[in-house]
Design a protein around this motif. Structure first.
Motif, short mmCIF file in Angstrom:
data_model
loop_
_atom_site.label_atom_id
_atom_site.label_comp_id
_atom_site.label_asym_id
_atom_site.label_seq_id
_atom_site.Cartn_x
_atom_site.Cartn_y
_atom_site.Cartn_z
N LEU A 80 35.26 104.71 101.05
CA LEU A 80 35.67 104.81 99.65
C LEU A 80 36.65 105.97 99.46
N THR A 81 36.35 107.10 100.07
CA THR A 81 37.23 108.27 99.94
C THR A 81 38.62 107.96 100.51
N ALA A 82 38.65 107.26 101.64
CA ALA A 82 39.93 106.91 102.25
C ALA A 82 40.73 105.98 101.34
N LEU A 83 40.05 105.03 100.71
CA LEU A 83 40.72 104.11 99.79
C LEU A 83 41.28 104.87 98.59
N LEU A 84 40.47 105.76 98.04
CA LEU A 84 40.90 106.53 96.87
C LEU A 84 42.04 107.49 97.25
N ALA A 114 27.30 100.65 91.43
CA ALA A 114 27.06 101.59 92.52
C ALA A 114 28.36 102.29 92.93
N LEU A 115 29.44 101.53 92.98
CA LEU A 115 30.73 102.11 93.36
C LEU A 115 31.23 103.06 92.28
N LEU A 116 31.09 102.67 91.04
CA LEU A 116 31.53 103.53 89.93
C LEU A 116 30.76 104.85 89.93
N ARG A 117 29.46 104.77 90.16
CA ARG A 117 28.64 105.99 90.19
C ARG A 117 29.08 106.92 91.33
N ARG A 124 36.20 111.56 91.78
CA ARG A 124 37.42 110.88 92.21
C ARG A 124 37.77 109.68 91.33
N LYS A 125 37.23 109.62 90.14
CA LYS A 125 37.55 108.49 89.26
C LYS A 125 39.01 108.59 88.82
N PRO A 126 39.81 107.53 89.07
CA PRO A 126 41.20 107.55 88.60
C PRO A 126 41.29 107.69 87.09
N ALA A 127 42.47 107.97 86.61
CA ALA A 127 42.66 108.22 85.17
C ALA A 127 42.21 107.04 84.31
N ARG A 128 42.32 105.83 84.84
CA ARG A 128 41.98 104.64 84.07
C ARG A 128 41.27 103.64 84.98
N VAL A 129 40.12 103.14 84.48
CA VAL A 129 39.28 102.23 85.26
C VAL A 129 38.88 101.04 84.40
N GLY A 130 39.04 99.85 84.96
CA GLY A 130 38.63 98.63 84.26
C GLY A 130 37.41 98.01 84.91
N ILE A 131 36.64 97.26 84.09
CA ILE A 131 35.46 96.55 84.58
C ILE A 131 35.46 95.13 84.00
N ALA A 149 24.19 95.53 82.99
CA ALA A 149 25.18 96.06 83.93
C ALA A 149 26.44 96.51 83.21
N MET A 150 26.91 95.72 82.24
CA MET A 150 28.13 96.10 81.53
C MET A 150 27.90 97.38 80.71
N THR A 151 26.72 97.51 80.14
CA THR A 151 26.41 98.72 79.38
C THR A 151 26.45 99.94 80.30
N GLU A 152 25.86 99.81 81.49
CA GLU A 152 25.85 100.92 82.44
C GLU A 152 27.27 101.21 82.95
N LYS A 153 28.00 100.16 83.30
CA LYS A 153 29.36 100.34 83.84
C LYS A 153 30.31 100.95 82.82
N SER A 154 30.08 100.64 81.55
CA SER A 154 31.00 101.11 80.50
C SER A 154 31.08 102.63 80.42
N ARG A 155 30.05 103.31 80.91
CA ARG A 155 30.05 104.78 80.89
C ARG A 155 31.13 105.36 81.79
N TYR A 156 31.57 104.56 82.75
CA TYR A 156 32.56 105.04 83.72
C TYR A 156 33.91 104.35 83.55
N ALA A 157 34.03 103.52 82.51
CA ALA A 157 35.21 102.66 82.38
C ALA A 157 36.03 102.98 81.14
#
Length: 280
Positions: A80-84, A114-117, A124-131, A149-157
């Motif tokens: 993940l770090t390498a991708l980011l 899990a990936l968002l967390r 390392r969250k980019p400036a803008r993230v979509g879900i 899941a969408m409720t949880e993911k929205s915290r990072y999106a």
């Protein structure tokens, strides 16, 4: 021009285009104006690296590129770090996080959450993230699970793109339900572009779109009448009132092109022309 008509035209001109990382897609994307947002999916067979390879080429064409990061294709934190690192090195500020289509996860990330967390934990969250959001009942996932899941993911999106749904009333009802649950992220309505119907039906079955496929058959009678191609015209017409309603929080359109970029661009041009012909 009427303000609503102008807003609808701009929504078409500013639409996002989703493409598959396959041969020839970069050349097809030359039809898109510079600055167009193009999202690149992640293929289980090619891996996320192929997504970033195509993203780099599209970036060189002056497009705003958004690579998909598929959780099930990421082996571990180092991967993940390498991708980011690569995303950042390319100067990309936006990613779209999905679970991915692999039947089994490659490593420690079984789903998008899990990936968002982990991205958040790493700082390392980019400036803008979509879900992703699901307007209709999913064939393989319970409603309670998708909502949670969408409720949880929205915290990072920063925004949501809806999965394909052929029933505009289901989409509108889902948007209302999302707002009722207190989720205020902007929503891009995901619609197929101009796609061969046989291919679209196969894809719809694969991703579990049962209910809206029945809607499609009901609306158009015998499916054989539509064997040449599908166009999103009906969805556009039916959902237009919601798009111009500021309380809905709909940010615009997201075209799933399946690499039929030329046909979708031509449809967009024709639809914009039709809007301009509507008397004020």
């Amino acid at each position: 021009m009427d303000a609503n008509v102008e807003q609808l035209e701009q929504s078409l001109l500013n639409a996002r285009f989703e493409v598959l990382p396959l041969r020839g897609v970069v050349e097809q994307a030359e039809l898109l104006p510079a600055g167009t947002t193009v999202t690149v999916t992640a293929s289980p067979t090619k891996g996320t690296e192929a997504t970033l390879d195509v993203a780099a080429q599209l970036l060189g064409r002056g497009l705003h590129v958004v690579p998909h990061l598929a959780a099930r294709l990421v082996a571990d934190t180092a991967h993940l770090t390498a991708l980011l690192d690569r995303v950042e090195g390319m100067g990309l500020s936006e990613v779209f996080v999905v679970a991915g289509d692999s039947p089994e996860p490659l490593g420690e990330f079984p789903d998008a959450l899990a990936l968002l967390r982990k991205m958040d934990e790493l700082g390392r969250k980019p400036a803008r993230v979509g879900i992703t959001g699901y307007p209709e009942r999913h064939a393989f996932i319970s409603d309670a699970s998708t909502i949670r899941a969408m409720t949880e993911k929205s915290r990072y999106a920063d925004y949501i793109v809806s999965q394909i749904c052929y029933d505009p009333h289901a989409v509108a009802s889902w948007v209302k339900d999302v707002r009722t649950r207190g989720l205020l992220l902007p929503i891009y309505v995901g619609v197929p572009g101009v796609v061969d119907l046989h291919r679209l039906l196969r894809i719809s079955l694969k991703i579990g779109l049962g209910e809206s496929m029945r809607f499609l058959r009901k609306q158009h009678g015998v499916v054989s009448k539509l064997l040449t191609r599908y166009t999103p015209e009906e969805l556009f017409d039916e959902l237009a009132p919601y798009l111009v309603d500021p309380t809905s929080g709909i940010a615009g359109w997201h075209f799933f092109t399946f690499n039929e970029i030329a046909k979708t661009v031509q449809w967009r041009h024709d639809m914009a022309a039709r809007l301009r012909e509507v008397p004020a």
